[in-house]
Design a protein around this motif. Structure first.
Motif, PDB file in Angstrom:
ATOM      1  N   ARG A 239       0.820  -1.211   0.000  1.00  0.00           N
ATOM      2  CA  ARG A 239       0.000   0.000   0.000  1.00  0.00           C
ATOM      3  C   ARG A 239       0.858   1.268   0.000  1.00  0.00           C
ATOM      4  O   ARG A 239       0.386   2.344  -0.378  1.00  0.00           O
ATOM      5  N   THR A 240       2.127   1.117   0.420  1.00  0.00           N
ATOM      6  CA  THR A 240       3.038   2.276   0.494  1.00  0.00           C
ATOM      7  C   THR A 240       4.197   2.162  -0.483  1.00  0.00           C
ATOM      8  O   THR A 240       4.639   3.165  -1.047  1.00  0.00           O
ATOM      9  N   TYR A 241       4.688   0.942  -0.708  1.00  0.00           N
ATOM     10  CA  TYR A 241       5.901   0.735  -1.507  1.00  0.00           C
ATOM     11  C   TYR A 241       5.580  -0.124  -2.730  1.00  0.00           C
ATOM     12  O   TYR A 241       5.177  -1.289  -2.599  1.00  0.00           O
ATOM     13  N   VAL A 254     -10.973 -14.058  -7.123  1.00  0.00           N
ATOM     14  CA  VAL A 254     -10.895 -14.533  -5.737  1.00  0.00           C
ATOM     15  C   VAL A 254      -9.447 -14.566  -5.250  1.00  0.00           C
ATOM     16  O   VAL A 254      -9.193 -14.823  -4.075  1.00  0.00           O
ATOM     17  N   MET A 255      -8.505 -14.308  -6.162  1.00  0.00           N
ATOM     18  CA  MET A 255      -7.091 -14.346  -5.795  1.00  0.00           C
ATOM     19  C   MET A 255      -6.602 -12.944  -5.413  1.00  0.00           C
ATOM     20  O   MET A 255      -6.915 -11.959  -6.088  1.00  0.00           O
ATOM     21  N   GLU A 256      -5.859 -12.870  -4.323  1.00  0.00           N
ATOM     22  CA  GLU A 256      -5.229 -11.625  -3.867  1.00  0.00           C
ATOM     23  C   GLU A 256      -3.719 -11.792  -4.033  1.00  0.00           C
ATOM     24  O   GLU A 256      -3.146 -12.769  -3.562  1.00  0.00           O
ATOM     25  N   ARG A 257      -3.065 -10.833  -4.686  1.00  0.00           N
ATOM     26  CA  ARG A 257      -1.674 -11.056  -5.091  1.00  0.00           C
ATOM     27  C   ARG A 257      -0.770  -9.909  -4.656  1.00  0.00           C
ATOM     28  O   ARG A 257      -1.125  -8.737  -4.750  1.00  0.00           O
ATOM     29  N   SER A 258       0.430 -10.301  -4.171  1.00  0.00           N
ATOM     30  CA  SER A 258       1.521  -9.354  -3.930  1.00  0.00           C
ATOM     31  C   SER A 258       2.608  -9.644  -4.955  1.00  0.00           C
ATOM     32  O   SER A 258       2.426 -10.460  -5.854  1.00  0.00           O
ATOM     33  N   ALA A 259       3.757  -9.000  -4.813  1.00  0.00           N
ATOM     34  CA  ALA A 259       4.861  -9.256  -5.742  1.00  0.00           C
ATOM     35  C   ALA A 259       5.425 -10.664  -5.574  1.00  0.00           C
ATOM     36  O   ALA A 259       6.056 -11.194  -6.489  1.00  0.00           O
ATOM     37  N   PHE A 260       5.172 -11.287  -4.410  1.00  0.00           N
ATOM     38  CA  PHE A 260       5.817 -12.570  -4.104  1.00  0.00           C
ATOM     39  C   PHE A 260       4.824 -13.695  -3.869  1.00  0.00           C
ATOM     40  O   PHE A 260       5.169 -14.865  -4.045  1.00  0.00           O
ATOM     41  N   GLU A 310      21.837 -14.216 -18.310  1.00  0.00           N
ATOM     42  CA  GLU A 310      22.028 -15.174 -17.214  1.00  0.00           C
ATOM     43  C   GLU A 310      20.659 -15.566 -16.643  1.00  0.00           C
ATOM     44  O   GLU A 310      19.728 -14.766 -16.594  1.00  0.00           O
ATOM     45  N   SER A 311      20.573 -16.814 -16.185  1.00  0.00           N
ATOM     46  CA  SER A 311      19.334 -17.311 -15.586  1.00  0.00           C
ATOM     47  C   SER A 311      19.274 -16.866 -14.131  1.00  0.00           C
ATOM     48  O   SER A 311      19.645 -17.604 -13.204  1.00  0.00           O
ATOM     49  N   LEU A 312      18.810 -15.645 -13.933  1.00  0.00           N
ATOM     50  CA  LEU A 312      18.754 -15.041 -12.597  1.00  0.00           C
ATOM     51  C   LEU A 312      17.391 -14.378 -12.404  1.00  0.00           C
ATOM     52  O   LEU A 312      16.791 -13.890 -13.369  1.00  0.00           O
ATOM     53  N   PRO A 313      16.899 -14.338 -11.178  1.00  0.00           N
ATOM     54  CA  PRO A 313      15.597 -13.707 -10.929  1.00  0.00           C
ATOM     55  C   PRO A 313      15.733 -12.188 -10.855  1.00  0.00           C
ATOM     56  O   PRO A 313      16.825 -11.647 -10.656  1.00  0.00           O
ATOM     57  N   SER A 314      14.624 -11.500 -11.030  1.00  0.00           N
ATOM     58  CA  SER A 314      14.625 -10.076 -10.691  1.00  0.00           C
ATOM     59  C   SER A 314      14.720  -9.950  -9.168  1.00  0.00           C
ATOM     60  O   SER A 314      14.477 -10.910  -8.437  1.00  0.00           O
ATOM     61  N   LEU A 315      15.090  -8.770  -8.696  1.00  0.00           N
ATOM     62  CA  LEU A 315      15.322  -8.567  -7.262  1.00  0.00           C
ATOM     63  C   LEU A 315      14.462  -7.436  -6.735  1.00  0.00           C
ATOM     64  O   LEU A 315      14.257  -6.420  -7.409  1.00  0.00           O
ATOM     65  N   VAL A 316      13.988  -7.622  -5.506  1.00  0.00           N
ATOM     66  CA  VAL A 316      13.468  -6.522  -4.700  1.00  0.00           C
ATOM     67  C   VAL A 316      14.431  -6.360  -3.532  1.00  0.00           C
ATOM     68  O   VAL A 316      14.647  -7.299  -2.767  1.00  0.00           O
ATOM     69  N   CYS A 317      15.003  -5.177  -3.422  1.00  0.00           N
ATOM     70  CA  CYS A 317      15.987  -4.901  -2.377  1.00  0.00           C
ATOM     71  C   CYS A 317      15.379  -3.897  -1.398  1.00  0.00           C
ATOM     72  O   CYS A 317      15.146  -2.740  -1.753  1.00  0.00           O
ATOM     73  N   ALA A 318      15.104  -4.333  -0.180  1.00  0.00           N
ATOM     74  CA  ALA A 318      14.517  -3.469   0.846  1.00  0.00           C
ATOM     75  C   ALA A 318      15.593  -3.114   1.863  1.00  0.00           C
ATOM     76  O   ALA A 318      16.151  -3.999   2.521  1.00  0.00           O
ATOM     77  N   PHE A 338      17.522   0.871 -12.974  1.00  0.00           N
ATOM     78  CA  PHE A 338      17.390  -0.572 -12.995  1.00  0.00           C
ATOM     79  C   PHE A 338      16.120  -0.980 -13.737  1.00  0.00           C
ATOM     80  O   PHE A 338      15.078  -0.321 -13.628  1.00  0.00           O
ATOM     81  N   GLN A 339      16.219  -2.082 -14.468  1.00  0.00           N
ATOM     82  CA  GLN A 339      15.057  -2.646 -15.148  1.00  0.00           C
ATOM     83  C   GLN A 339      14.551  -3.903 -14.437  1.00  0.00           C
ATOM     84  O   GLN A 339      13.362  -4.212 -14.488  1.00  0.00           O
ATOM     85  N   HIS A 340      15.465  -4.609 -13.796  1.00  0.00           N
ATOM     86  CA  HIS A 340      15.120  -5.888 -13.163  1.00  0.00           C
ATOM     87  C   HIS A 340      15.291  -5.855 -11.651  1.00  0.00           C
ATOM     88  O   HIS A 340      15.157  -6.889 -10.996  1.00  0.00           O
ATOM     89  N   ILE A 341      15.605  -4.705 -11.105  1.00  0.00           N
ATOM     90  CA  ILE A 341      15.835  -4.557  -9.663  1.00  0.00           C
ATOM     91  C   ILE A 341      15.033  -3.358  -9.158  1.00  0.00           C
ATOM     92  O   ILE A 341      15.045  -2.286  -9.765  1.00  0.00           O
ATOM     93  N   GLN A 342      14.342  -3.552  -8.060  1.00  0.00           N
ATOM     94  CA  GLN A 342      13.633  -2.457  -7.400  1.00  0.00           C
ATOM     95  C   GLN A 342      14.218  -2.275  -6.001  1.00  0.00           C
ATOM     96  O   GLN A 342      14.336  -3.246  -5.241  1.00  0.00           O
ATOM     97  N   VAL A 343      14.595  -1.051  -5.666  1.00  0.00           N
ATOM     98  CA  VAL A 343      15.170  -0.732  -4.362  1.00  0.00           C
ATOM     99  C   VAL A 343      14.217   0.195  -3.632  1.00  0.00           C
ATOM    100  O   VAL A 343      13.793   1.217  -4.180  1.00  0.00           O
ATOM    101  N   CYS A 344      13.857  -0.162  -2.399  1.00  0.00           N
ATOM    102  CA  CYS A 344      13.030   0.725  -1.580  1.00  0.00           C
ATOM    103  C   CYS A 344      13.662   0.842  -0.195  1.00  0.00           C
ATOM    104  O   CYS A 344      14.428  -0.033   0.235  1.00  0.00           O
TER     105      CYS A 344
END
Length: 464
Positions: A239-241, A254-260, A310-318, A338-344
């Motif tokens: 709700r904030t980030y 019926v599904m509620e979804r976050s980034a993870f 490279e076979s790597l996931p995107s990142l969320v960096c908190a 960044f295109q594949h990384i989000q920093v908060c």
């Protein structure tokens, strides 16, 4: 007649003495059940001193905490009928006059204000003091203890002069004065606690102070977060980030979804999203002893690896925390594309921080000890949540982080980037190195704070 006069004189002289003895016994009877904990800083951001207060309360003491009230302490403190928090007035530097004069006025005000607050409290058997900051608190607490009959216990987290040296340089007159002050008044304490064996040895050899090593240990609420609580936390933060928000809306209403995660509102079942990003967490006080440019450079290298296929996931960096350098690093983060990384950089409620650590995939620690003798408590908390850690190397880090066992140690951004690549390769691979570190942490019998405190600190204060 002469005998009567002598008897009356003896009674007259002895009565004040008897009253004094009775008063002292009454005072010490009360003092034996009371401890003052002094934090010349934000109580809410001083977890170790909060833990001391909670442990003392659990052992039957009434506790008064003196400190700044800039952020909310843990609910356990606020709800305990044995603990009272008394706010100290924080004075900022004046905008006029030389810096040395501004600093001097601040120190004098803090000394007088703290002494007044200490003398206004009911008698205490002990004054527990966090150091740093110890200027002017060590001398003031010692003097108050002399007046009130309290024993001074200094908990050495680091050396205050070494932290000042990061800003002013090690040979600055203020730094040299602070070092002399800490050595002189530190020797006047009755008991000394410290956070590493390396610091204990340094205190003996170079300061003439005997101390007991009391390692930071995670509190019982630092643990792995169940998946349903993870989802609740992610939805709350979303709700904030924006980094915690779902990348796409679910097709099923019926599904509620976050980034993870996603939750079926009918069954209540929570599952991880397929191809979810990895959650990397770091916490900081945004001070000079943590260089977050190392992490940002490593993230840039990680991003380039993804771009290169490279076979790597995107990142969320908190990155959580408050401090003086937050705005500086926030500007640096905004300059990255960044295109594949989000920093908060969220500021979390005290109850949410353990939940975030228990939900993360990897912790990163950039703490470089100013003295080389203290350990980052954030890593202790991460280990309590069975969260593997990559930590920048310094002198006594080996007392906490075991390389290739519960995490990895790196020297620079190049090495950190290589570690991120290795750990997140084929994420989330249950047979990968990251999960092996987590399994090692799960299988290790980690002593918690209360158990450790009862074994180390409690016998000391009962013996004295």
């Amino acid at each position: 007649m002469a005998v009567s006069c002598v008897s009356f004189l003896a009674l007259s002289l002895s009565l004040p003495l008897l009253l004094l003895v009775a008063w002292k016994r009454w005072r010490w009877g009360r003092a034996a059940r009371h401890v003052i904990v002094v934090v010349l800083g934000d109580v809410g951001r001083s977890p170790r001193m909060q833990y001391h207060a909670l442990s003392l309360a659990k052992c039957g003491f009434s506790v008064t905490i003196l400190g700044f009230s800039n952020s909310k302490p843990r609910d356990e403190l606020l709800q305990s009928d044995r603990i009272r928090i008394v706010s100290l007035t924080e004075i900022r530097r004046f905008a006029v006059g030389p810096h040395i004069l501004q600093y001097g006025i601040k120190v004098v005000f803090q000394a007088v204000h703290l002494l007044w607050k200490l003398l206004c409290r009911e008698p205490a058997a002990y004054i527990f003091l966090q150091n740093p900051p110890g200027l002017p608190a060590i001398a003031v607490c010692w003097f108050a203890g002399c007046l009130c009959g309290s024993k001074l216990v200094i908990d050495w987290h680091n050396y205050g002069y070494s932290i000042m040296g990061l800003v002013h340089g090690p040979s600055h007159p203020i730094v040299l004065l602070a070092k002399w002050y800490e050595k002189l008044f530190g020797r006047l304490s009755h008991l000394n606690l410290c956070v590493t064996n390396a610091m204990r040895e340094d205190l003996v050899e170079n300061w003439g102070i005997k101390a007991m090593t009391v390692y930071d240990k995670p509190a019982s609420f630092f643990k792995e977060t169940p998946l349903n609580l993870q989802h609740q936390l992610f939805m709350k933060l979303s709700r904030t980030y924006s980094a915690f928000r779902a990348r796409s809306e679910p097709s099923d209403l019926v599904m509620e979804r976050s980034a993870f995660t996603e939750r079926d509102s009918q069954s209540g079942m929570v599952t991880h999203l397929c191809r979810r990003p990895a959650l990397l967490v770091s916490s900081t006080s945004w001070t000079e002893d943590e260089d977050f440019s190392i992490l940002l450079e490593a993230l840039e290298k990680f991003e380039q690896l993804i771009v290169d296929g490279e076979s790597l996931p995107s990142l969320v960096c908190a990155i959580t925390g408050k401090g003086p350098l937050k705005e500086y690093y926030s500007r640096l983060i905004c300059q990255k594309h960044f295109q594949h990384i989000q920093v908060c950089t969220p500021w979390l409620e005290a109850e949410d921080y353990p939940l975030l650590l228990g939900s993360a995939d990897l912790g990163v620690c950039l703490h470089r000890s100013s003295s080389g003798l203290d350990l980052p408590m954030k890593v202790v908390d991460m280990f309590g949540c069975c969260l593997p850690v990559c930590a920048v190397n310094f002198q006594c880090l080996h007392e906490l982080v075991k390389h290739e066992e519960n995490g990895l140690v790196f020297e620079d951004s190049e090495e950190l980037a290589a570690q991120l690549q290795m750990l997140f390769s084929k994420f989330p691979d249950p047979t990968g190195k990251l999960n092996q570190f987590r399994k090692n942490l799960q299988e290790s019998e980690q002593l918690r704070w209360d158990e450790s405190w009862k074994q180390t600190v409690f016998p000391l204060i009962m013996d004295t």
